[in-house]
Design a protein around this motif. Sequence first.
Motif, PDB file in Angstrom:
ATOM      1  N   VAL A   1       0.856  -1.087   0.235  1.00  0.00           N
ATOM      2  CA  VAL A   1      -0.143  -0.002  -0.068  1.00  0.00           C
ATOM      3  C   VAL A   1       0.943   1.338  -0.100  1.00  0.00           C
ATOM      4  N   LYS A   2       0.503   2.079  -0.855  1.00  0.00           N
ATOM      5  CA  LYS A   2       1.411   3.453  -0.781  1.00  0.00           C
ATOM      6  C   LYS A   2       0.748   4.360  -0.384  1.00  0.00           C
ATOM      7  N   GLU A   3       1.599   5.582   0.129  1.00  0.00           N
ATOM      8  CA  GLU A   3       1.011   6.611   0.744  1.00  0.00           C
ATOM      9  C   GLU A   3      -0.016   7.392  -0.166  1.00  0.00           C
ATOM     10  N   GLY A   4      -1.144   7.759   0.525  1.00  0.00           N
ATOM     11  CA  GLY A   4      -2.294   8.462  -0.229  1.00  0.00           C
ATOM     12  C   GLY A   4      -3.335   7.297  -0.801  1.00  0.00           C
ATOM     13  N   ASP A   5      -3.111   6.085  -0.716  1.00  0.00           N
ATOM     14  CA  ASP A   5      -3.907   5.088  -1.126  1.00  0.00           C
ATOM     15  C   ASP A   5      -5.329   5.137  -0.271  1.00  0.00           C
ATOM     16  N   LEU A   6      -6.365   4.715  -1.022  1.00  0.00           N
ATOM     17  CA  LEU A   6      -7.699   4.653  -0.303  1.00  0.00           C
ATOM     18  C   LEU A   6      -7.856   3.212  -0.079  1.00  0.00           C
ATOM     19  N   LEU A   7      -8.236   3.080   1.302  1.00  0.00           N
ATOM     20  CA  LEU A   7      -8.645   1.770   1.605  1.00  0.00           C
ATOM     21  C   LEU A   7     -10.248   1.637   1.975  1.00  0.00           C
ATOM     22  N   VAL A   8     -11.001   0.882   1.651  1.00  0.00           N
ATOM     23  CA  VAL A   8     -12.492   0.673   2.349  1.00  0.00           C
ATOM     24  C   VAL A   8     -12.339  -0.527   3.025  1.00  0.00           C
ATOM     25  N   LEU A   9     -13.157  -0.474   3.912  1.00  0.00           N
ATOM     26  CA  LEU A   9     -13.106  -1.737   4.910  1.00  0.00           C
ATOM     27  C   LEU A   9     -14.378  -2.490   4.605  1.00  0.00           C
ATOM     28  N   GLY A  10     -14.255  -3.776   4.471  1.00  0.00           N
ATOM     29  CA  GLY A  10     -15.221  -4.768   4.283  1.00  0.00           C
ATOM     30  C   GLY A  10     -16.031  -5.453   5.615  1.00  0.00           C
ATOM     31  N   LEU A  11     -16.713  -4.826   6.301  1.00  0.00           N
ATOM     32  CA  LEU A  11     -17.209  -5.189   7.416  1.00  0.00           C
ATOM     33  C   LEU A  11     -18.049  -6.580   7.362  1.00  0.00           C
ATOM     34  N   THR A  12     -18.696  -6.559   6.357  1.00  0.00           N
ATOM     35  CA  THR A  12     -19.356  -8.013   6.156  1.00  0.00           C
ATOM     36  C   THR A  12     -18.435  -9.032   5.918  1.00  0.00           C
ATOM     37  N   ALA A  13     -17.575  -8.735   5.028  1.00  0.00           N
ATOM     38  CA  ALA A  13     -16.467  -9.649   4.665  1.00  0.00           C
ATOM     39  C   ALA A  13     -15.806 -10.127   5.831  1.00  0.00           C
ATOM     40  N   GLY A  14     -15.099  -9.006   6.625  1.00  0.00           N
ATOM     41  CA  GLY A  14     -14.533  -9.379   7.722  1.00  0.00           C
ATOM     42  C   GLY A  14     -15.153  -9.976   8.866  1.00  0.00           C
ATOM     43  N   ASN A  15     -16.326  -9.982   9.009  1.00  0.00           N
ATOM     44  CA  ASN A  15     -17.195 -10.721  10.021  1.00  0.00           C
ATOM     45  C   ASN A  15     -17.306 -11.973   9.464  1.00  0.00           C
ATOM     46  N   LEU A  16     -17.362 -12.325   8.439  1.00  0.00           N
ATOM     47  CA  LEU A  16     -17.424 -13.666   7.765  1.00  0.00           C
ATOM     48  C   LEU A  16     -16.161 -14.161   7.485  1.00  0.00           C
ATOM     49  N   ASP A  17     -15.067 -13.726   7.944  1.00  0.00           N
ATOM     50  CA  ASP A  17     -13.780 -14.233   7.481  1.00  0.00           C
ATOM     51  C   ASP A  17     -13.349 -15.702   7.965  1.00  0.00           C
TER      52      ASP A  17
END
Length: 422
Positions: free
Chosen positions: A321-337
């Motif tokens: 990941v580079k400085e300034g990159d956007l990350l969006v968090l998969g709340l559903t995906a994370g809960n089902l990890d």
Amino acid sequence: MTDQPTNSPDASGGCPVAHGGDGDLTRLYGPQAALDPLGIYARLRKEHGAVAPVLLEGDIPAWLVLGYRECRWVLDTPRQFSRDSRIWRDWKEGRVEATSPLIPMLGWRPDCVSQDGAPHRRLRGAVTDSLQTVAGRGIRRHVEHFANKQIDAFADAGSADLVGDYAEFLPMLVLTRLFGLPAAEGRNLAVSCAQLMKGGEDALAHNDRIMQILADLAARKRDEPGADFTTGLLGHDAGLDEDEIHNHLRLVLITAHTTTSNLLARVLQLILTDASRLAGLVSGQLQVSTVVEEVMWNTPPLAVLPGRFATNDLELGGQHVKEGDLLVLGLTAGNLDPEIRPEAGISLQGNQSHLAFSGGAHECPGQNIGQAIIEVAVDRLLHRLPGLRLAVPADELTSTASTWEARLDALPVEFTAQAATV
């Protein structure tokens, strides 16, 4: 949506195609993405692991965080993953237009979720103090009032759609009371919130409509203060200016309504598609809060959380990941990890470590208000509508996803017709 995403960064480094390359990435928006978000998450996890490159509306690149532990790390480490979108490289370098439908969700605003550190603490304190004040002023009575009015509209028909006739509007009606708005504004605001979350070309227009209504409200409350959230913000010791007032009204209104209406619909779906849960609630052997907890794990109201921005070059989930990159968090995906839930069907009762409320310094401050709305809303339905049952087979229920959420399309029910309350 494409079938063969690539994981190789472009020549500039960072998120693939971050600067207009020809990478072949999965889109989190559009007709295909709307049909099977869980399938997309599973495929991305298989191909990329805990962090996957994706495209948002306008083919703007982002990293989708799919792993539970990785989501927690991002949420709990603001020095590396800031909420301040002014460091978003694609925005700074002109690849995101001011008219992009992403701006209402990701653009910087003078509110507490757009900032970290001391500025965040100052603004969040004003929000939490004002919410706590209104939450203690008979919120359950307000919910009961509006729930009964909603039910009265269809009680004598013996049938209803509990999404369109109930869940989609009830939370907003309660919020109009808490904000000091006329109840008549509730439906228009609910529609605009829904359209903003869906994205598309009308998102900015609906955002502007919401902002105008709230600016008018703040002006009115300066002259006519009341026992409401708006007055609380106006008079708070943090000394919020006009822009901060308007943007925090917007933040709480949109977040509280969209998440609570979606969560209420999902709770009702789970209750009505499982006879044992419905019987347990009617008999008092099961608490609504237990059902809510299960929904929070399996179908959280916000599927993808926008967004975090890398403050420096780093590695996350095997990705560079580079400085300034956007990350969006998969709340559903994370809960089902599968790393934390290797076996389907294991009871999670009493386990509140889900991602549905976000986490870290930016964790949702209005959880108790949403819980109160849902508990009273479910209670009123079960007490007012004897014989409440699903009117179609459970497998005919459908959902439509946007980048940020997956909403139940309809929940048709039947019941013994009742007279309206007096």
